[in-house]
Motif scaffolding. Structure first.
Motif, short mmCIF file in Angstrom:
data_model
loop_
_atom_site.label_atom_id
_atom_site.label_comp_id
_atom_site.label_asym_id
_atom_site.label_seq_id
_atom_site.Cartn_x
_atom_site.Cartn_y
_atom_site.Cartn_z
N UNK A 34 -23.76 -39.66 -37.31
CA UNK A 34 -24.40 -39.31 -38.57
C UNK A 34 -25.67 -38.52 -38.33
N UNK A 35 -26.45 -38.92 -37.35
CA UNK A 35 -27.68 -38.18 -37.04
C UNK A 35 -27.39 -36.73 -36.71
N UNK A 36 -26.25 -36.48 -36.06
CA UNK A 36 -25.87 -35.10 -35.74
C UNK A 36 -25.57 -34.32 -37.01
N UNK A 37 -24.94 -34.97 -38.00
CA UNK A 37 -24.68 -34.30 -39.28
C UNK A 37 -25.99 -33.98 -40.01
N UNK A 38 -26.90 -34.92 -39.96
CA UNK A 38 -28.19 -34.71 -40.63
C UNK A 38 -28.94 -33.54 -40.00
N UNK B 185 -28.29 -47.20 -45.45
CA UNK B 185 -28.51 -48.51 -44.83
C UNK B 185 -28.75 -48.45 -43.33
N UNK B 186 -28.56 -47.28 -42.74
CA UNK B 186 -28.92 -47.13 -41.32
C UNK B 186 -30.30 -46.50 -41.18
N UNK B 187 -31.00 -46.37 -42.32
CA UNK B 187 -32.41 -45.94 -42.34
C UNK B 187 -32.62 -44.59 -41.67
N UNK B 188 -31.76 -43.63 -42.03
CA UNK B 188 -31.92 -42.26 -41.54
C UNK B 188 -32.29 -41.30 -42.66
N UNK B 189 -32.72 -41.83 -43.80
CA UNK B 189 -33.02 -40.97 -44.94
C UNK B 189 -34.22 -40.06 -44.69
N UNK B 190 -35.07 -40.41 -43.75
CA UNK B 190 -36.22 -39.55 -43.47
C UNK B 190 -35.82 -38.16 -43.07
N UNK B 191 -34.69 -38.01 -42.38
CA UNK B 191 -34.21 -36.69 -41.98
C UNK B 191 -33.49 -35.95 -43.09
N UNK B 192 -33.29 -36.61 -44.22
CA UNK B 192 -32.53 -36.02 -45.33
C UNK B 192 -33.44 -35.54 -46.46
N UNK B 193 -34.73 -35.67 -46.31
CA UNK B 193 -35.63 -35.40 -47.43
C UNK B 193 -35.59 -33.93 -47.88
N UNK B 194 -35.50 -33.01 -46.94
CA UNK B 194 -35.51 -31.59 -47.32
C UNK B 194 -34.33 -31.25 -48.22
N UNK B 195 -33.14 -31.71 -47.83
CA UNK B 195 -31.96 -31.45 -48.66
C UNK B 195 -32.07 -32.11 -50.02
N UNK B 196 -32.62 -33.33 -50.06
CA UNK B 196 -32.79 -34.02 -51.33
C UNK B 196 -33.76 -33.27 -52.24
N UNK B 197 -34.85 -32.77 -51.68
CA UNK B 197 -35.81 -32.02 -52.50
C UNK B 197 -35.20 -30.73 -53.02
N UNK C 177 -20.11 -51.02 -45.45
CA UNK C 177 -20.22 -52.33 -44.79
C UNK C 177 -21.04 -52.19 -43.52
N UNK C 178 -22.30 -51.86 -43.70
CA UNK C 178 -23.15 -51.48 -42.57
C UNK C 178 -23.31 -52.61 -41.56
N UNK D 248 -29.70 -53.14 -33.24
CA UNK D 248 -30.00 -51.78 -32.76
C UNK D 248 -28.98 -50.75 -33.20
N UNK D 249 -27.72 -51.16 -33.41
CA UNK D 249 -26.70 -50.21 -33.87
C UNK D 249 -26.91 -49.83 -35.32
N UNK D 250 -27.62 -50.67 -36.06
CA UNK D 250 -27.85 -50.39 -37.49
C UNK D 250 -29.09 -49.53 -37.66
N UNK D 251 -30.25 -50.05 -37.24
CA UNK D 251 -31.47 -49.24 -37.35
C UNK D 251 -32.64 -49.96 -36.70
#
Length: 940
Positions: A554-558, A579-591, A542-543, A759-762
């Motif tokens: 979450x950014x700290x976990x990423x 939904x908080x648009x932080x997937x850019x920092x997750x690309x390495x793990x996804x690959x 429920x973003x 701003x709290x979302x993204x």
């Protein structure tokens, strides 16, 4: 240093010539010649005993003559669960060169090969390290890696070789490996060149037999040819037995069994003639897999004990490397098959006694030595499962858990471990049929296994991907979680896994009533919920109601994802970021997960990684990569019968078709998504289709449909609970409301966007919110808000969203006759749309530019056109030349018919004409060459 391949004489006559293999030898020689300059991989595929090993030996000899360094390994069934044992065989001669690698690669490879201690390395790093080591070795002379029976290698090594094989072109390294026909394994063969090794024809079979046994009677020779079917190993091995039988006075040819039994019988006869200590030594070598003479020495055996086997050709010994090689893999199998179970257990126990510094291998050999249930060994194997899973090897973890279950004295432990293996099969590797079998076995062993959380979670996946529905899966899993006597400690990993699974099921279901029981269960964890579970439960479902600070946590976990290898944890961090648009920092793990899935590892987890990369690709404008990944993931789903998860890739197919202007295809993909999701009552998953439909309608300019589809995600003026996808169509809803005259609804939705605390979302949602505010504003306020939206932090990271705001702003400026600024910002929007391939929006931008009196390709931004026409006059003149009436021109350019008439009255003298029919010719004469404007007809 050059390793020596197994000394196999199958298919060779007495002179050592390979009979009937001229074509294969020529092909291998040509391959090696090419590989010395440009690398490559080639596979030898054929039936057992057909001569693949002998061809590899011949290829190795040719490679040495051509100046290659030859590195070899043979698949060992009995070491298939020991990670990187095969890679150890291959790279051992290069161990002195490991120090030359960069520190991260050196440390990873040293740990993987068992040459040092340290943190369990990532599989991808090990693969890159091995490739780099081989590449470095090839700088002085080309390198040939030759692997016999590759599918028998441990999965980690097979996966690494699959990774390496596809990256050899352009190097001076080549790979030659053998596969048995129909043999499956972790190594991904698709796309690699193969040489099919066929049985010998009858003429060559006769040559081979005649060369070995020239005195064999014609009758015996014909029987041999009939029975062997051209299999060189059968021809060679059975010829000896037939020759002995034919020496009997009666000359009777004995009856024979089917091929595989005949071969085993032949081996057994020869093994039985060996001394007991020789057979004991052979069994140790066969079961250990590493073929080290040191093991024999530590077990009280020595070179003298294996000498009889060496003299008969069973084995070859390389003293330089202290290694023992079986002449053929079937001989290793025969040694094991012809031993007693007690002898095998004693051998495994002896091996285990020498492996105190290798707990994983020791646990496996102890398991094979066990005579019955043994909780101590079962616990060791369960710990092995935890260890290998933490470094991403889910397949090995499943194997360890399954064997641990078999050794469990207590039926509850037996069932529990099987259930956990089933859960990993369902949730990580995605082997649904195998998961179902394991789950059924767990329930048979312990009928109360329905209370097992791993069993319930695995069952939930079975239901959703089978013929069940998400509502039933929810009830089953929630009931298991709420069962009496539950351990609510936060370190109860089984409970945490179940809660994480339940969160996903709640999401699929789309029922707001399902969430409160989940949150109550999470809050019960003591002393507090695990950080990842807590963050995922706040940022993902429920973003629009996210709590302050959650995005930062979450950014700290990423930021710590480089230290994370367990597939589920990687996926959950990424899911939290959607939904908080932080997937850019997750690309390495996804690959990492996708690479692992491509080589047969965590296939189900890799699909989650595809989802996350696709979302990031779409938002950040990597649409070409998104299309490739969507196609690939959709194929994996369909090939693996992931009949529900396929919805996500149907969504991306629909989304990409929509933004490219392929509306019919977009609606067709979305309809297929709806069919998949409604069959399982997955209302939450069904909503994804509305996003694609919203964009397809917007691309067509069907603003009424666009508004209706956006409202299906969430009505105007609110963000429905647990529907964060509505955040992504909020701008579209506002724009569609304005185009359809729903100004009150547009303003209400903007207020809802502002209330969500963008701003709290993204930054992305903040930009869209300010852009939407500009849409419902007037005059200077609108200009100020549009400028603020385009100047938002990270605005350029979201090119499609940014360009749509630019287009809306350009439209407003052009209608307000601020032609210069309008042209500038419309050019920027058009460039983005053209780069992305967003055809409908690009067409709209060109139309606006044309209405502003300039062709999109014209760089000049002057307000005066040739013949002294203003940009407004030029636009009106071109439309009039096309035959449009004053009223039609006024509607197109948002002017009054009177204004159009006034412009025409003034521009006729400038062009030297007195009537409308002369406009086309006059415009062409006034603009020799490139006029800077293109008529609507010419554009079409």
């Amino acid at each position: 240093m050059t390793n020596v391949l197994i000394a196999d004489t199958s298919g060779a006559d007495d002179g050592g010539e390979l009979v009937g293999r001229g074509g294969e030898l020529t092909e291998l020689s040509d391959f090696l010649d090419g590989a010395a300059a440009r690398g490559g991989a080639r596979l030898l595929v054929g039936d057992p005993g057909v001569g693949k090993t002998r061809l590899l030996q011949a290829a190795a000899a040719m490679a040495v003559q051509k100046g290659f360094q030859v590195l070899t390994a043979s698949g060992v069934q009995f070491e298939a669960d020991i990670s990187y044992s095969g890679l150890n065989q291959i790279l051992l001669p290069l161990v002195a060169d490991i120090d030359g690698l960069a520190a991260p690669l050196r440390e990873a490879l040293t740990v993987a090969l068992g040459l040092g201690e340290g943190v369990a390395p990532r599989a991808l790093v090990v693969c890159n390290a091995a490739l780099e080591l081989l590449s470095r070795a090839s700088r002085t002379r080309p390198v040939a890696v030759m692997v016999d029976d590759l599918p028998w290698l441990d999965p980690a090594s097979a996966a690494a070789l699959g990774f390496i094989a596809r990256r050899l072109p352009g190097t001076h390294v080549c790979l030659l490996a053998s596969f048995r026909t129909g043999q499956a394994g972790i190594f991904e063969r698709s796309g690699l060149s193969e040489v099919e090794v066929l049985p010998l024809n009858r003429v060559d079979s006769m040559r081979l037999v005649a060369g070995r046994h020239p005195t064999l009677s014609a009758r015996a020779r014909q029987r041999l040819l009939d029975e062997a079917g051209g299999n060189p190993l059968a021809l060679v091995e059975l010829a000896h037995g037939l020759a002995v039988s034919d020496a009997a006075p009666a000359g009777i040819v004995p009856e024979v069994l089917p091929l595989t039994s005949r071969l085993e019988s032949s081996f057994a006869f020869r093994i039985a003639d060996l001394p007991d200590r020789t057979r004991q030594a052979l069994l140790l070598i066969a079961l250990d897999g590493r073929r080290e003479l040191g093991l024999l020495m530590r077990s009280g055996l020595g070179l003298a004990d294996i000498a009889p086997a060496e003299s008969t050709g069973f084995i070859s010994v390389t003293l330089a490397t202290m290694a023992v090689h079986f002449r053929h893999p079937l001989m290793r199998s025969a040694v094991v098959d012809q031993s007693t179970s007690d002898e095998r257990r004693n051998a495994h126990r002896a091996i285990a006694e020498n492996l105190h510094d290798e707990p994983e291998r020791r646990a496996w050999h102890l398991a094979e030595a066990a005579v019955g249930p043994d909780e101590d060994i079962a616990a060791q194997l369960e710990q092995v499962a935890r260890s290998v899973l933490s470094r991403g090897d889910a397949t090995a973890a499943i194997n360890a858990l399954t064997r641990a279950a078999q050794l469990s004295p207590d039926r509850r432990d037996h069932s529990r471990r099987l259930a956990e293996a089933a859960y990993l099969r369902a949730d990580v590797t995605g082997e649904l049929d195998s998961a179902s079998q394991l789950l059924a076995a767990a329930r048979r062993i312990d009928p109360e296994a329905s209370g097992s959380l791993h069993a319930a979670a695995a069952g939930a996946y079975m239901l959703v991907n089978g013929d069940g529905d998400v509502d039933t899966a929810y009830r089953v899993l929630l009931g298991a979680i709420q069962s009496a006597g539950q351990d609510w400690s936060a370190d109860n990993t089984e409970l945490v896994e179940a809660l994480s699974t339940l969160l996903l099921i709640c999401w699929w279901a789309g029922n707001p009533d399902y969430w409160p029981p989940l949150f109550e269960a999470i809050d019960r964890l003591e002393p507090e919920p695990p950080e990842l579970l807590l963050i995922q439960s706040r940022t993902f479902p429920d973003t629009a109601r996210i709590r302050p600070g959650d995005r930062e946590r979450l950014a700290a976990l990423i930021a710590r994802q480089d230290e994370e290898f367990e597939p589920n944890r990687i996926i959950r961090v990424n899911t939290s970021s959607v939904y908080v648009d932080l997937l850019g920092g997750c690309r390495a793990g996804a690959w990492r997960l996708i690479e692992d899935g491509r080589i047969g590892g965590a296939v189900r987890s890799s699909l989650g990684a595809y989802m996350h990369l696709l979302l990031d690709d779409f938002g950040t404008g990597r649409w070409a990569e998104a299309q490739q990944l969507a196609d690939e993931a959709l194929a994996v789903c369909r090939a693996s019968n992931y009949n529900f998860i396929v919805y996500y890739f149907l969504f991306h197919q629909a989304l990409l078709a929509a933004v490219r202007g392929e509306a019919e295809r977009a609606y067709a993909w979305a309809d297929e998504l709806t069919l998949v999701t409604t069959q399982r009552n997955a209302a939450g998953a069904e909503r994804f289709g509305h996003h694609a439909r919203t964009l397809a309608a917007a691309g067509q300019g069907d603003w009424e449909a666009c508004y209706r589809y956006a409202c299906l995600l969430s009505p105007a003026g609110e963000f429905a609970p647990y529907t964060p996808h509505a955040l992504w169509v909020a701008f579209d809803l506002v724009q569609a409301a304005i185009h359809t005259g729903r100004h009150r609804e547009a303003r209400a939705h903007v207020e809802a966007m502002i209330a969500a605390d963008p701003p709290a979302i993204s930054p992305r949602f903040a930009m869209l919110t300010v852009g939407a505010q500009a849409l419902v504003s007037q005059g200077a306020d609108a200009d100020r808000l549009f400028a603020a939206a385009l100047d938002m932090p990270e605005a350029s990271r979201w090119p499609f969203d940014l360009a749509r705001i630019q287009l809306a702003y350009g439209e407003r400026l052009r209608r307000g006759l601020a032609i210069g600024p309008a042209r500038e910002i419309l050019h920027e929007a058009l460039a983005t749309f053209e780069r992305l391939g967003a055809a409908p929006w690009a067409a709209r931008a060109r139309e606006e530019l044309r209405a502003a009196g300039v062709a999109p390709s014209k760089a000049a931004k002057d307000d005066i056109e040739p013949a002294g026409l203003t940009v407004q006059e030029r636009a009106i003149a071109e439309l009039a030349a096309e035959g449009l009436s004053n009223k039609q021109i006024a509607e197109r350019l948002f002017l009054s018919p009177r204004t159009v008439g006034g412009h025409l009255y003034r521009l006729f003298p400038k062009l030297g004409i007195t009537r409308r029919a002369a406009l086309r010719d006059a415009l062409r004469s006034a603009s020799p060459g490139d006029s800077g404007a293109v008529s609507p007809t010419e554009r079409q």
